[in-house]
Write a protein that holds these residues in place. Structure first.
Motif, mmCIF file in Angstrom:
data_model
loop_
_atom_site.group_PDB
_atom_site.id
_atom_site.type_symbol
_atom_site.label_atom_id
_atom_site.label_comp_id
_atom_site.label_asym_id
_atom_site.label_seq_id
_atom_site.Cartn_x
_atom_site.Cartn_y
_atom_site.Cartn_z
ATOM 1 N N ILE A 181 0.879 -1.213 0.054
ATOM 2 C CA ILE A 181 -0.190 0.077 0.122
ATOM 3 C C ILE A 181 0.902 1.191 -0.103
ATOM 4 N N ARG A 182 1.938 1.199 0.909
ATOM 5 C CA ARG A 182 2.829 2.250 0.919
ATOM 6 C C ARG A 182 3.434 2.645 -0.440
ATOM 7 N N ARG A 183 3.869 1.503 -1.174
ATOM 8 C CA ARG A 183 4.612 1.664 -2.377
ATOM 9 C C ARG A 183 3.661 2.370 -3.181
ATOM 10 N N MET A 184 2.441 1.990 -3.546
ATOM 11 C CA MET A 184 1.241 2.158 -4.287
ATOM 12 C C MET A 184 1.069 3.680 -4.052
ATOM 13 N N VAL A 185 0.710 4.135 -2.870
ATOM 14 C CA VAL A 185 0.443 5.548 -2.539
ATOM 15 C C VAL A 185 1.555 6.671 -2.907
ATOM 16 N N SER A 186 2.653 6.083 -2.840
ATOM 17 C CA SER A 186 3.753 7.080 -3.177
ATOM 18 C C SER A 186 4.114 6.888 -4.728
ATOM 19 N N THR A 187 3.432 6.324 -5.376
ATOM 20 C CA THR A 187 3.655 6.113 -6.529
ATOM 21 C C THR A 187 2.513 6.956 -7.380
ATOM 22 N N VAL A 188 1.250 6.802 -7.016
ATOM 23 C CA VAL A 188 0.022 7.554 -7.650
ATOM 24 C C VAL A 188 0.075 8.876 -6.952
ATOM 25 N N ILE A 189 0.545 9.465 -5.783
ATOM 26 C CA ILE A 189 0.504 10.832 -5.433
ATOM 27 C C ILE A 189 1.998 11.624 -5.695
ATOM 28 N N ALA A 190 1.554 12.428 -6.372
ATOM 29 C CA ALA A 190 2.954 13.298 -6.934
ATOM 30 C C ALA A 190 3.631 13.900 -5.863
ATOM 31 N N ASP A 191 3.008 14.686 -4.704
ATOM 32 C CA ASP A 191 3.560 15.359 -3.707
ATOM 33 C C ASP A 191 3.773 14.387 -2.463
ATOM 34 N N ASP A 192 4.476 14.809 -1.671
ATOM 35 C CA ASP A 192 5.066 14.010 -0.410
ATOM 36 C C ASP A 192 4.075 14.348 0.618
ATOM 37 N N GLU A 193 2.899 13.981 0.503
ATOM 38 C CA GLU A 193 1.568 14.467 1.451
ATOM 39 C C GLU A 193 1.486 13.358 2.287
ATOM 40 N N VAL A 209 -1.350 4.772 7.168
ATOM 41 C CA VAL A 209 -1.228 6.053 7.229
ATOM 42 C C VAL A 209 0.397 6.142 6.515
ATOM 43 N N VAL A 210 0.251 6.972 5.159
ATOM 44 C CA VAL A 210 1.720 6.885 4.451
ATOM 45 C C VAL A 210 2.200 8.405 4.392
ATOM 46 N N SER A 211 3.278 8.693 4.914
ATOM 47 C CA SER A 211 3.661 10.069 5.037
ATOM 48 C C SER A 211 4.987 10.150 4.094
ATOM 49 N N GLY A 212 4.509 10.771 2.780
ATOM 50 C CA GLY A 212 5.876 11.030 1.908
ATOM 51 C C GLY A 212 5.961 9.473 1.379
ATOM 52 N N ARG A 213 7.223 9.012 1.566
ATOM 53 C CA ARG A 213 7.581 7.451 1.108
ATOM 54 C C ARG A 213 7.753 6.563 2.582
ATOM 55 N N ARG A 214 7.103 7.025 3.516
ATOM 56 C CA ARG A 214 7.317 6.307 4.969
ATOM 57 C C ARG A 214 5.828 5.551 5.140
ATOM 58 N N LEU A 215 6.030 4.346 5.668
ATOM 59 C CA LEU A 215 4.751 3.770 6.354
ATOM 60 C C LEU A 215 4.880 4.034 7.811
ATOM 61 N N LEU A 216 3.770 5.182 7.879
ATOM 62 C CA LEU A 216 3.906 5.833 9.248
ATOM 63 C C LEU A 216 2.911 4.877 10.443
ATOM 64 N N PHE A 217 1.972 4.576 9.899
ATOM 65 C CA PHE A 217 1.019 3.776 11.337
ATOM 66 C C PHE A 217 0.137 2.819 10.340
ATOM 67 N N GLU A 218 -0.146 1.781 11.043
ATOM 68 C CA GLU A 218 -1.177 0.664 10.735
ATOM 69 C C GLU A 218 -1.943 0.412 12.084
ATOM 70 N N GLY A 363 10.876 -2.892 -6.508
ATOM 71 C CA GLY A 363 11.964 -2.748 -7.463
ATOM 72 C C GLY A 363 12.166 -1.790 -8.510
ATOM 73 N N TRP A 364 10.811 -1.163 -8.815
ATOM 74 C CA TRP A 364 10.938 0.119 -9.660
ATOM 75 C C TRP A 364 10.984 1.179 -8.686
ATOM 76 N N GLN A 365 10.387 1.120 -7.704
ATOM 77 C CA GLN A 365 10.696 2.468 -6.913
ATOM 78 C C GLN A 365 11.568 2.042 -5.601
ATOM 79 N N THR A 366 12.409 2.681 -5.189
ATOM 80 C CA THR A 366 13.235 2.587 -3.810
ATOM 81 C C THR A 366 12.262 2.375 -2.644
ATOM 82 N N ASP A 367 12.530 1.251 -2.030
ATOM 83 C CA ASP A 367 11.583 1.066 -0.725
ATOM 84 C C ASP A 367 12.238 1.654 0.285
ATOM 85 N N ALA A 368 12.447 2.965 0.319
ATOM 86 C CA ALA A 368 12.927 3.775 1.557
ATOM 87 C C ALA A 368 11.800 3.728 2.743
#
Length: 368
Positions: A181-193, A209-218, A363-368
């Motif tokens: 979910i985090r990876r998909m959200v950070s792909t379809v959202i342009a801004d780090d919101e 909760v995804v904050s930028g590219r961070r998985l913040l909360f579950e 692999g397409w997107q860095t999993d930071a």
């Protein structure tokens, strides 16, 4: 410490293949498989996708290697998947996520500190479990660090992998749903919101909760389709199947039904809405806690956007109702683009295939 990520390593971005691995999810309602290609700008696009309902229930399918193999073979035959490499995820029912605060001593690694903490918290033998963690916050002024710890019974992990291998698939990586979910959200959202994902299942909802590219909360919430339909069943003395059909047709919109129903049917529709709306309060209360946590953790940041997933997302008026109750901008997440000449199996890609697409994006997107 055992780690889910040790089961597969991230693909190298500088050696991007023609297509992604197949993202494979045994969802609540069926098998979802997605494979991605790339457009002229190197952005991911759909190249193959399948959603197949279960013949048996999910758990019964996983418990029967023959049934699972047959289902996977049907899916592979329905779309032009290339290769047999997959990235998959354990079902949310098979994992526990704990939010923990910990500290490290001088010279002590995060792995060692978390392993020690888990040994104190889990009474059973740790060898019975596969444990991994996702960093949320690095060391703060008080020395506290925050992480999401993932716990799964080793037997469930082995069974999941064996099912796929028995079907002739090669598992590149085994993940958990919130990571996809985090990876998909950070792909379809342009801004780090900051974005809240409301993933409603049959018996439970998972807030991510995804904050930028961070998985913040579950957070696990005891709210799902079953609870909503059970309220209608009890109030109107209807069988559960009829209650579900009535709610699905009526939806959750406050607008009057426009299907040409008679007065009696319209009255029943309005009664359904009165019954259903209070059921969502349990979910709304937990959403408010998630918003407060996000504000605290991000030092004043606020969530304005929420994505709704799961079967309830297809109910008319569901996003509007949650938007009204939470004061958030609630919507169905946008899907990725479709590659040229590609015909897809289903139309609701953003709902049913969201998680499988997030898995395929590994692999397409860095999993930071």
């Amino acid at each position: 410490m055992s780690a889910l990520r040790s089961l597969g390593r991230q693909l190298k971005r500088n050696a991007q293949p023609e297509h992604s691995p197949i993202g494979l999810e045994f969802g609540a309602d069926g098998l979802h498989m997605v494979q991605l290609g790339w457009d002229a700008n190197g952005k991911p696009v759909f190249r193959a996708q399948v959603a197949l309902p279960y013949v048996l229930e999910r758990q019964a399918t996983l418990d029967s290697p023959a049934a699972a193999k047959k289902l996977i073979k049907r899916a592979l035959a329905k779309a032009p998947f290339k290769g047999r490499n997959v990235v998959t995820a354990l079902a949310t029912d098979d994992t526990r996520l704990l939010s923990i605060t910990y500290q490290t001593r001088p010279g002590e690694s995060d792995d060692a500190a978390i392993a020690k903490l888990m040994a104190e918290r889990i009474d059973d033998d740790l060898n019975q479990f596969v444990i991994d963690y996702i960093p949320v916050r690095a060391e703060a002024r008080d020395g506290d660090r925050l992480a999401l710890v993932v716990i799964s019974e080793r037997s469930n992990v082995i069974k999941h992998l064996d099912v796929l291998r028995n079907a002739g698939l090669k598992v590149d990586a085994l993940e958990i749903v919130p990571v996809a979910i985090r990876r998909m959200v950070s792909t379809v959202i342009a801004d780090d919101e900051d974005v809240l994902v409301i993933n409603v299942g049959e018996d439970a909802t998972h807030l991510v909760v995804v904050s930028g590219r961070r998985l913040l909360f579950e957070q696990h919430v005891d709210f799902g389709v079953t609870q909503v339909t059970a309220a209608v069943t009890q109030a109107l003395d209807l069988p559960q199947t009829l209650a579900l059909d009535l709610v699905t047709r009526r939806g959750l919109s406050s607008a009057e039904p426009t299907g040409g129903e008679g007065l009696a049917e319209t009255g029943r529709f309005n009664t359904v809405l009165e019954i259903v709306r209070p059921q969502f309060q349990v979910l709304v209360n937990e959403i408010r806690r998630a918003l407060l946590f996000t504000t605290s953790e991000t030092r004043g940041g606020k969530i304005h956007k929420a994505f709704l997933l799961g079967s309830i997302a297809a109910w008319p008026g569901a996003t509007d109702l949650l938007a009204e109750l939470t004061s958030l901008n609630v919507s169905i997440p946008p899907p990725l683009a479709v590659g040229k000449g590609v015909t897809l199996d289903g139309s609701e890609l953003s709902i049913g295939c969201f998680i499988a697409t997030g898995l395929a994006l590994r692999g397409w997107q860095t999993d930071a």
